[in-house]
Every structure is written in structure tokens, then in C-alpha cells.
Write a protein that holds these residues in place. Structure first.
Motif, PDB file in Angstrom:
ATOM      1  N   ARG A  19      53.450  15.858  15.186  1.00  0.00           N
ATOM      2  CA  ARG A  19      53.527  17.313  15.079  1.00  0.00           C
ATOM      3  C   ARG A  19      54.841  17.665  14.420  1.00  0.00           C
ATOM      4  O   ARG A  19      55.913  17.393  14.972  1.00  0.00           O
ATOM      5  CB  ARG A  19      53.443  17.981  16.442  1.00  0.00           C
ATOM      6  N   ILE A  51      49.237  29.211   5.747  1.00  0.00           N
ATOM      7  CA  ILE A  51      48.789  30.153   6.767  1.00  0.00           C
ATOM      8  C   ILE A  51      49.318  31.530   6.415  1.00  0.00           C
ATOM      9  O   ILE A  51      50.489  31.691   6.084  1.00  0.00           O
ATOM     10  CB  ILE A  51      49.253  29.707   8.175  1.00  0.00           C
ATOM     11  N   GLY A  55      47.141  34.720  10.092  1.00  0.00           N
ATOM     12  CA  GLY A  55      46.648  33.484  10.681  1.00  0.00           C
ATOM     13  C   GLY A  55      45.529  32.789   9.934  1.00  0.00           C
ATOM     14  O   GLY A  55      44.999  31.777  10.403  1.00  0.00           O
ATOM     15  N   THR A  57      44.000  30.257   7.457  1.00  0.00           N
ATOM     16  CA  THR A  57      44.534  28.970   7.013  1.00  0.00           C
ATOM     17  C   THR A  57      43.766  28.410   5.814  1.00  0.00           C
ATOM     18  O   THR A  57      42.607  28.756   5.578  1.00  0.00           O
ATOM     19  CB  THR A  57      44.488  27.945   8.151  1.00  0.00           C
ATOM     20  N   ALA A  68      46.273  20.576  11.204  1.00  0.00           N
ATOM     21  CA  ALA A  68      46.152  21.974  11.607  1.00  0.00           C
ATOM     22  C   ALA A  68      47.508  22.649  11.490  1.00  0.00           C
ATOM     23  O   ALA A  68      48.485  22.194  12.095  1.00  0.00           O
ATOM     24  CB  ALA A  68      45.635  22.077  13.028  1.00  0.00           C
ATOM     25  N   SER A  70      49.924  26.019  12.046  1.00  0.00           N
ATOM     26  CA  SER A  70      50.026  27.179  12.929  1.00  0.00           C
ATOM     27  C   SER A  70      51.441  27.744  12.824  1.00  0.00           C
ATOM     28  O   SER A  70      52.319  27.112  12.242  1.00  0.00           O
ATOM     29  CB  SER A  70      49.696  26.801  14.377  1.00  0.00           C
ATOM     30  N   ARG A  71      51.624  28.930  13.408  1.00  0.00           N
ATOM     31  CA  ARG A  71      52.933  29.565  13.342  1.00  0.00           C
ATOM     32  C   ARG A  71      53.198  30.325  14.628  1.00  0.00           C
ATOM     33  O   ARG A  71      52.265  30.824  15.270  1.00  0.00           O
ATOM     34  CB  ARG A  71      53.029  30.509  12.135  1.00  0.00           C
ATOM     35  N   ASP A  72      54.471  30.412  14.991  1.00  0.00           N
ATOM     36  CA  ASP A  72      54.918  31.209  16.124  1.00  0.00           C
ATOM     37  C   ASP A  72      55.951  32.190  15.575  1.00  0.00           C
ATOM     38  O   ASP A  72      57.115  31.839  15.372  1.00  0.00           O
ATOM     39  CB  ASP A  72      55.532  30.312  17.197  1.00  0.00           C
ATOM     40  N   TYR A  79      54.344  25.138  12.255  1.00  0.00           N
ATOM     41  CA  TYR A  79      53.970  23.823  12.768  1.00  0.00           C
ATOM     42  C   TYR A  79      52.896  23.178  11.894  1.00  0.00           C
ATOM     43  O   TYR A  79      52.129  23.865  11.210  1.00  0.00           O
ATOM     44  CB  TYR A  79      53.423  23.935  14.196  1.00  0.00           C
TER      45      TYR A  79
END
Length: 117
Positions: A19, A51, A55, A57, A68, A70-72, A79
Motif C-alpha cells: 500500500r 481519482i 472519487g 477512478t 485500487a 483512493s484519497r483522504d 493511496y
């Protein structure tokens, strides 16, 4: 100027997982589509995944179903979950603005991913 710091790379056996994380300085991260890129030895940097702010993708064909993104936004962090790694995934991985933005921030140092037995 936004600073990007990638981390999480390493040496794994084929079939393993990693990751990756990308920490961006400043809240401007929240308002931009982001992407992961990679550069293998002797090859040009290539797009891996993106992304949007909302959100949505997109992935290059060779990683679909295995990676995969993703984002925060609260943590200004991007990520990339990488599963079923293959030797051909070996490269230095970078994060930056998505291609749709037509420009890039300064590139970080990247993080090395090596899938080898």
C-alpha cells in the motif's frame, strides 16, 4: 508550491501486496484530481491510476482488478493499494496531478516497488 512525499514501497514476492501513500502539503490537494505514475528502469514515466475530486477512478489496463486508488482529503493523502503484484510492476512510483489537469506539480522522490522472487 505543493510538496509531494511518497512512501510505502518495498521488496515483495510476486503475488504479494503493498500500500503506497502520498502526502501532499497544503489543502489545495482537496480541489484537484490526483494520479499515480510509475517509471521502470530504461522506460518513460507512465500513468497508473487516477481519482477525481468526487472519487471516480481510472486505471491503465495492466493494473485493472489488481490496484485500487483512493484519497483522504482530510489528511491530504493519496493511496494506492497494490495486490497480486507482478515482476512487471517493478518501478519507482510517483503521485501528482491527474493528466486531465494538463500540468504537474514538482515531482517528489518517488517510492521504489520491486516484485521479485
Amino acid at each position: 508550491q505543493v510538496q509531494l512525499v511518497e512512501s510505502g514501497g518495498g521488496l515483495v514476492q510476486p503475488g504479494g501486496s503493498l500500500r503506497l501513500s502520498c502526502a501532499a502539503s497544503g489543502s489545495i490537494f482537496t480541489f484537484n484530481p490526483m494520479a499515480w505514475y510509475r517509471q521502470a528502469p530504461g522506460k518513460q514515466r507512465e500513468f497508473v491510476a487516477s481519482i477525481t475530486i468526487g472519487g471516480r477512478t481510472d486505471y491503465t489496463d495492466s493494473v485493472k482488478g489488481r490496484f485500487a486508488i483512493s484519497r483522504d482529503n482530510g489528511k491530504n493523502t493519496l493511496y494506492l493499494q497494490m495486490n497480486s503484484l507482478k515482476p512487471e510492476d517493478t518501478a519507482v512510483y510517483y503521485c501528482n496531478l491527474a493528466p486531465m489537469r494538463g500540468q504537474y506539480w514538482s515531482w517528489g522522490q518517488g517510492t521504489q516497488v520491486t516484485a521479485s522472487s
